[in-house]
Design a protein around this motif. Structure first.
Motif, short mmCIF file in Angstrom:
data_model
loop_
_atom_site.label_atom_id
_atom_site.label_comp_id
_atom_site.label_asym_id
_atom_site.label_seq_id
_atom_site.Cartn_x
_atom_site.Cartn_y
_atom_site.Cartn_z
N MET A 19 0.88 -1.16 0.00
CA MET A 19 0.00 0.00 0.00
C MET A 19 0.92 1.22 0.00
SD MET A 19 -2.71 1.28 2.94
CE MET A 19 -3.67 -0.23 2.92
N ASP A 20 0.88 2.00 -1.07
CA ASP A 20 1.75 3.16 -1.20
C ASP A 20 0.96 4.43 -0.90
OD1 ASP A 20 4.37 2.09 -2.20
OD2 ASP A 20 3.04 1.25 -3.72
N VAL A 21 1.57 5.31 -0.11
CA VAL A 21 0.87 6.50 0.37
C VAL A 21 1.72 7.73 0.10
CG1 VAL A 21 -0.31 7.53 2.35
CG2 VAL A 21 -0.05 5.04 2.24
N ALA A 22 1.09 8.78 -0.41
CA ALA A 22 1.80 10.03 -0.68
C ALA A 22 0.99 11.21 -0.17
CB ALA A 22 2.06 10.18 -2.18
N TRP A 23 1.66 12.11 0.53
CA TRP A 23 1.04 13.34 1.06
C TRP A 23 1.60 14.51 0.24
CZ3 TRP A 23 -2.05 13.91 5.69
CH2 TRP A 23 -2.34 15.25 6.01
N GLY B 225 1.41 18.63 -0.44
CA GLY B 225 0.99 19.87 0.19
C GLY B 225 1.43 19.95 1.64
N PRO B 226 1.00 20.98 2.37
CA PRO B 226 1.47 21.19 3.74
C PRO B 226 1.06 20.05 4.68
CG PRO B 226 -0.37 22.66 3.22
CD PRO B 226 0.04 22.02 1.94
N VAL B 227 2.02 19.57 5.48
CA VAL B 227 1.75 18.44 6.37
C VAL B 227 0.84 18.83 7.52
CG1 VAL B 227 3.87 17.20 5.81
CG2 VAL B 227 3.88 18.91 7.65
N ASN B 228 0.77 20.12 7.83
CA ASN B 228 -0.09 20.58 8.93
C ASN B 228 -1.42 21.14 8.43
OD1 ASN B 228 0.95 22.81 7.68
ND2 ASN B 228 1.41 23.95 9.58
N ALA B 229 -1.80 20.82 7.21
CA ALA B 229 -3.03 21.36 6.63
C ALA B 229 -4.25 20.92 7.44
CB ALA B 229 -3.17 20.89 5.19
N ASP B 230 -5.17 21.86 7.66
CA ASP B 230 -6.43 21.54 8.33
C ASP B 230 -7.45 20.96 7.37
OD1 ASP B 230 -5.74 22.33 10.91
OD2 ASP B 230 -6.21 24.43 10.51
N LYS B 231 -7.28 21.26 6.08
CA LYS B 231 -8.18 20.75 5.05
C LYS B 231 -7.45 19.70 4.22
CE LYS B 231 -10.80 25.07 4.79
NZ LYS B 231 -11.33 26.14 3.90
N LEU B 232 -8.14 18.60 3.97
CA LEU B 232 -7.47 17.46 3.34
C LEU B 232 -8.42 16.73 2.40
CD1 LEU B 232 -5.02 15.46 3.25
CD2 LEU B 232 -6.09 14.27 5.20
N LEU B 233 -7.93 16.42 1.21
CA LEU B 233 -8.64 15.55 0.28
C LEU B 233 -7.88 14.24 0.19
CD1 LEU B 233 -10.66 14.75 -1.93
CD2 LEU B 233 -9.20 15.96 -3.58
N ILE B 234 -8.59 13.13 0.39
CA ILE B 234 -8.00 11.79 0.31
C ILE B 234 -8.61 11.08 -0.90
CG2 ILE B 234 -7.71 9.57 1.48
CD1 ILE B 234 -8.18 11.11 4.14
N VAL B 235 -7.78 10.52 -1.75
CA VAL B 235 -8.23 9.73 -2.90
C VAL B 235 -7.69 8.31 -2.74
CG1 VAL B 235 -8.31 9.49 -5.40
CG2 VAL B 235 -8.28 11.79 -4.37
N GLN B 236 -8.59 7.34 -2.66
CA GLN B 236 -8.24 5.93 -2.43
C GLN B 236 -8.47 5.11 -3.69
OE1 GLN B 236 -9.88 5.88 2.23
NE2 GLN B 236 -10.96 4.74 0.66
N SER B 237 -7.60 4.13 -3.92
CA SER B 237 -7.80 3.20 -5.04
C SER B 237 -7.69 1.77 -4.55
CB SER B 237 -6.76 3.45 -6.14
OG SER B 237 -5.44 3.12 -5.69
N ALA C 242 -4.25 19.97 1.70
CA ALA C 242 -3.33 18.92 1.28
C ALA C 242 -4.09 17.82 0.56
CB ALA C 242 -2.58 18.35 2.48
N LEU C 243 -3.34 17.00 -0.18
CA LEU C 243 -3.89 15.87 -0.93
C LEU C 243 -3.18 14.61 -0.48
CD1 LEU C 243 -5.59 14.66 -3.29
CD2 LEU C 243 -3.72 15.33 -4.82
N LEU C 244 -3.95 13.62 -0.03
CA LEU C 244 -3.40 12.34 0.40
C LEU C 244 -3.85 11.26 -0.57
CD1 LEU C 244 -1.90 10.60 2.54
CD2 LEU C 244 -4.09 10.40 3.74
N LEU C 245 -2.91 10.60 -1.21
CA LEU C 245 -3.21 9.54 -2.16
C LEU C 245 -2.85 8.19 -1.54
CD1 LEU C 245 -1.72 11.13 -5.43
CD2 LEU C 245 -4.08 11.24 -4.58
N ILE C 246 -3.83 7.31 -1.45
CA ILE C 246 -3.60 5.95 -0.94
C ILE C 246 -3.76 5.00 -2.12
CG2 ILE C 246 -4.24 4.22 0.77
CD1 ILE C 246 -5.50 6.39 2.46
N HIS C 247 -2.65 4.48 -2.59
CA HIS C 247 -2.63 3.64 -3.79
C HIS C 247 -2.65 2.17 -3.40
CE1 HIS C 247 -0.83 1.57 -7.30
NE2 HIS C 247 -1.49 2.49 -7.99
N ALA C 248 -3.66 1.46 -3.91
CA ALA C 248 -3.79 0.01 -3.70
C ALA C 248 -4.09 -0.33 -2.25
CB ALA C 248 -2.57 -0.74 -4.19
N MET C 249 -5.30 0.02 -1.81
CA MET C 249 -5.76 -0.36 -0.48
C MET C 249 -5.68 -1.88 -0.30
SD MET C 249 -6.82 2.39 1.21
CE MET C 249 -7.90 1.63 2.40
N ASN C 250 -6.00 -2.61 -1.35
CA ASN C 250 -5.96 -4.07 -1.34
C ASN C 250 -5.02 -4.51 -2.46
OD1 ASN C 250 -6.41 -6.84 -1.62
ND2 ASN C 250 -8.54 -6.62 -2.24
#
Length: 360
Positions: free
Chosen positions: A46-50, A52-64, A93-101
């Motif tokens: 499971m590969d994860v990339a953040w 934008g700012p690590v202390n961001a209060d607003k966050l979009l997460i995209v999961q695959s 910030a944008l958090l990408l979670i690649h390959a949950m499974n």
């Protein structure tokens, strides 16, 4: 735009990691190694990339790849996002979670290595829910033999159940989630899966519960009208999550609890993890790209689960290839128009989510 689709998990992972490495917005990166290997003998993760700012209060997460074989579409959208490399709104910030499974992605199965449907795994296992409807039709969903006579008999049993209880109850019985048949369809498991454990640990490490406003887009395929990217919202009707979704995504939003979605209400969804982690501070939607009828979905899964139950070498290569190909074509059609629509609509929904977060 269809060029973002890759032919295998390993190719998709390489494309994702290549995009992450070239992205100037990258602030943090993590690879969570899976204990098993893939269909090609490759390492799984499971590969994860953040970004934008690590202390961001607003966050979009995209999961695959919450449902492994459905990961081709989600991975393609994530790679397209990395290729665009557009500036993020201030404080977001944008958090990408690649390959949950990753196991299911590599082996082109919807479930994980234990036969668990990750999107039914988020329940309290001290009080596992019951699905009596599934109990009644399990042996018809996965008959002992995969020949014309056996299938006709099994299909008649399913049709009888549907005529007695109605289409809604039938769909909930089949796909709502069950916790008694490990080899069966939509099995939620007997304990938290590897993927669930990693997600929970990741959320704690990144202090996601402390973020003020979070949007999550979980990309799926296989349910609904061809090329339509349905925005499914399983927040309670009238809740803040629903209000945000309708404001951001407009008329594309559907609600299973109100009967306006191609999806029926289900147990153990990954949605519920985010709802609990961020009450009144998140908007979770499933971006579901349709490929065919619900009955087609059920039938390709029935065949896949039947095949997985058979002893090694007992099924002809022709039948195995036919089942594998039908499953892959249902969840990731090779047609260029479908793949282009996945990218176009996926980028649109991400843009809408970022604009929505910025407006709060």
């Amino acid at each position: 735009m269809s060029g973002y689709f890759q032919p295998s998990y390993s190719a998709a992972r390489k494309a994702f990691l290549r995009g992450v490495g070239a992205d100037s917005r990258l602030s943090w990166q993590r690879t969570v190694q899976h204990p098993l290997h893939g269909a090609e003998g490759e390492k799984l993760a499971m590969d994860v990339a953040w970004l934008g700012p690590v202390n961001a209060d607003k966050l979009l997460i995209v999961q695959s790849a919450t449902h492994g074989v459905e990961g081709f579409a989600g991975s393609a959208i994530q790679s397209a996002l990395l290729h665009q490399c557009e500036a993020l709104p201030q404080g977001t910030a944008l958090l990408l979670i690649h390959a949950m499974n990753p196991w299911g992605f590599s082996h082109k199965r919807r479930v994980d290595e234990a036969g668990i449907d990750l999107n039914r795994n988020f329940v309290d296992f001290n009080h596992r829910p019951e699905n009596r409807g599934y109990e009644e039709i399990h042996s018809a969903l996965i008959p002992q033999h995969w020949d014309q006579a056996s299938l006709l008999q099994a299909d008649q049993r399913l049709q009888d159940f549907r005529e007695v209880y109605g289409a809604q109850i039938y769909e909930e019985a089949v796909s709502g989630g069950q916790y008694t048949h490990p080899a069966g369809l939509f099995y939620g498991g007997k304990a938290p899966s590897w993927s669930r454990v990693q997600l929970e640990q990741l959320a704690a490490e990144l202090r996601l519960a402390e973020r003020k406003q979070v949007a999550i887009i979980d990309v799926h395929t296989g349910l609904g009208d061809y090329t339509v990217g349905e925005v499914i919202c399983d927040h309670p009707p009238g809740s803040l999550g629903v209000q945000w979704a309708k404001h951001w995504y407009g008329t594309a939003v559907t609600e299973p609890f109100l009967g306006t979605s191609s999806s029926v209400p289900k147990l153990g969804l990954i949605d519920f993890f985010w709802h609990q982690l961020l009450p009144d501070r998140c908007c979770f939607v499933t971006l579901e790209f349709g490929t065919g009828s619900t009955e087609d979905l059920f039938n390709v899964l029935r065949a896949d689960h039947w095949l997985a139950c058979q002893p090694f070498g007992s099924v002809s290569e022709d039948l195995k290839q036919q089942i594998h190909q039908q499953l892959l074509e249902h969840f990731c059609p090779a047609a260029e128009d479908w793949q282009q629509e996945v990218i176009r609509q996926g980028l649109l929904r991400v843009s809408q989510a970022l604009a929505g977060l910025a407006s709060l």
